[in-house]
Design a protein around this motif. Structure first.
Motif, PDB file in Angstrom:
ATOM      1  N   TYR A  59       0.864  -1.177   0.000  1.00 28.15           N
ATOM      2  CA  TYR A  59       0.000   0.000   0.000  1.00 28.15           C
ATOM      3  C   TYR A  59       0.896   1.220   0.000  1.00 28.15           C
ATOM      4  N   TYR A  60       0.499   2.266  -0.755  1.00 27.49           N
ATOM      5  CA  TYR A  60       1.327   3.458  -0.903  1.00 27.49           C
ATOM      6  C   TYR A  60       0.508   4.720  -0.687  1.00 27.49           C
ATOM      7  N   THR A  61       1.190   5.753  -0.242  1.00 28.83           N
ATOM      8  CA  THR A  61       0.548   7.050  -0.212  1.00 28.83           C
ATOM      9  C   THR A  61       0.366   7.530  -1.648  1.00 28.83           C
ATOM     10  N   ASP A  62      -0.630   8.367  -1.865  1.00 34.28           N
ATOM     11  CA  ASP A  62      -1.012   8.750  -3.230  1.00 34.28           C
ATOM     12  C   ASP A  62       0.135   9.378  -4.019  1.00 34.28           C
ATOM     13  N   SER A  63       0.976  10.148  -3.350  1.00 35.93           N
ATOM     14  CA  SER A  63       2.005  10.903  -4.068  1.00 35.93           C
ATOM     15  C   SER A  63       3.087  10.020  -4.679  1.00 35.93           C
ATOM     16  N   VAL A  64       3.171   8.760  -4.272  1.00 41.03           N
ATOM     17  CA  VAL A  64       4.212   7.884  -4.819  1.00 41.03           C
ATOM     18  C   VAL A  64       3.635   6.707  -5.604  1.00 41.03           C
ATOM     19  N   LYS A  65       2.324   6.557  -5.608  1.00 40.56           N
ATOM     20  CA  LYS A  65       1.697   5.442  -6.332  1.00 40.56           C
ATOM     21  C   LYS A  65       2.091   5.472  -7.803  1.00 40.56           C
ATOM     22  N   GLY A  66       2.452   4.315  -8.323  1.00 34.21           N
ATOM     23  CA  GLY A  66       2.857   4.192  -9.711  1.00 34.21           C
ATOM     24  C   GLY A  66       4.316   4.500  -9.941  1.00 34.21           C
ATOM     25  N   ARG A  67       5.004   5.062  -8.930  1.00 35.89           N
ATOM     26  CA  ARG A  67       6.433   5.393  -9.077  1.00 35.89           C
ATOM     27  C   ARG A  67       7.306   4.571  -8.124  1.00 35.89           C
TER      28      ARG A  67
END
Length: 123
Positions: A59-67
Motif C-alpha cells: 500500500y502506498y501514499t497517493d504521491s508515490v503510487k505508480g512510481r
C-alpha cells in the motif's frame, strides 16, 4: 536487539531511480508489516508505504503510487524501496520501519526504526 539498517540513498537527477534497502537483524519479521516513511527538512515524518503478508501485499501514499515499489526478501530479512521517476519533492531522509501497532500512517504506531538514508533529487 532489533536493528534496521537502510542503504542506497544518494543524489539523483529528476526522473532518475534509486533503490533503498533495509536489512533487519535481531528479529525475523517474516510476513509482518514493514514500512517506509520519509522526512523532508522542516516537515513531519510522512508515510510512504508498507508491505505485509506472504503474498507481499503493498500500500502506498497517493504521491508515490505508480512510481515507488516496495518488495521484500524474507530469506535475507530485507525490504526494498524501488523509486522511479523521482521528483525534487521526493527529497527527504527515508526511514525503514517495522512492528506496526496502530494506524499505519502514524509514525508513532511503528515500533522499530532505522537510522535513515538521505535521498536528494536535483531538478
Amino acid at each position: 536487539q532489533v536493528q534496521l539498517v537502510e542503504s542506497g540513498g544518494g543524489l539523483v537527477q529528476a526522473g532518475g531511480s534509486l533503490r533503498l534497502s533495509c536489512a533487519a537483524s535481531g528479529r525475523t519479521f517474516g510476513s509482518g508489516y514493514m514500512g517506509w516513511f520519509r522526512q523532508a527538512p522542516g516537515k513531519e515524518r510522512e508515510f510512504v508505504g508498507y508491505i505485509i503478508g506472504s503474498l507481499g501485499t503493498t500500500y502506498y501514499t497517493d504521491s508515490v503510487k505508480g512510481r515507488f515499489t516496495i518488495s521484500r526478501d524474507n530469506a535475507k530479512n530485507t525490504v526494498y524501496l524501488q523509486m522511479n521517476s523521482l521528483k525534487p519533492e521526493d527529497t527527504a531522509v527515508y526511514y525503514c520501519t517495522a512492528g506496526r501497532s496502530g494506524p499505519y500512517s502514524v509514525a508513532n504506531n511503528w515500533n522499530y526504526w532505522g537510522q535513515g538514508t538521505q535521498v536528494t533529487v536535483a531538478s
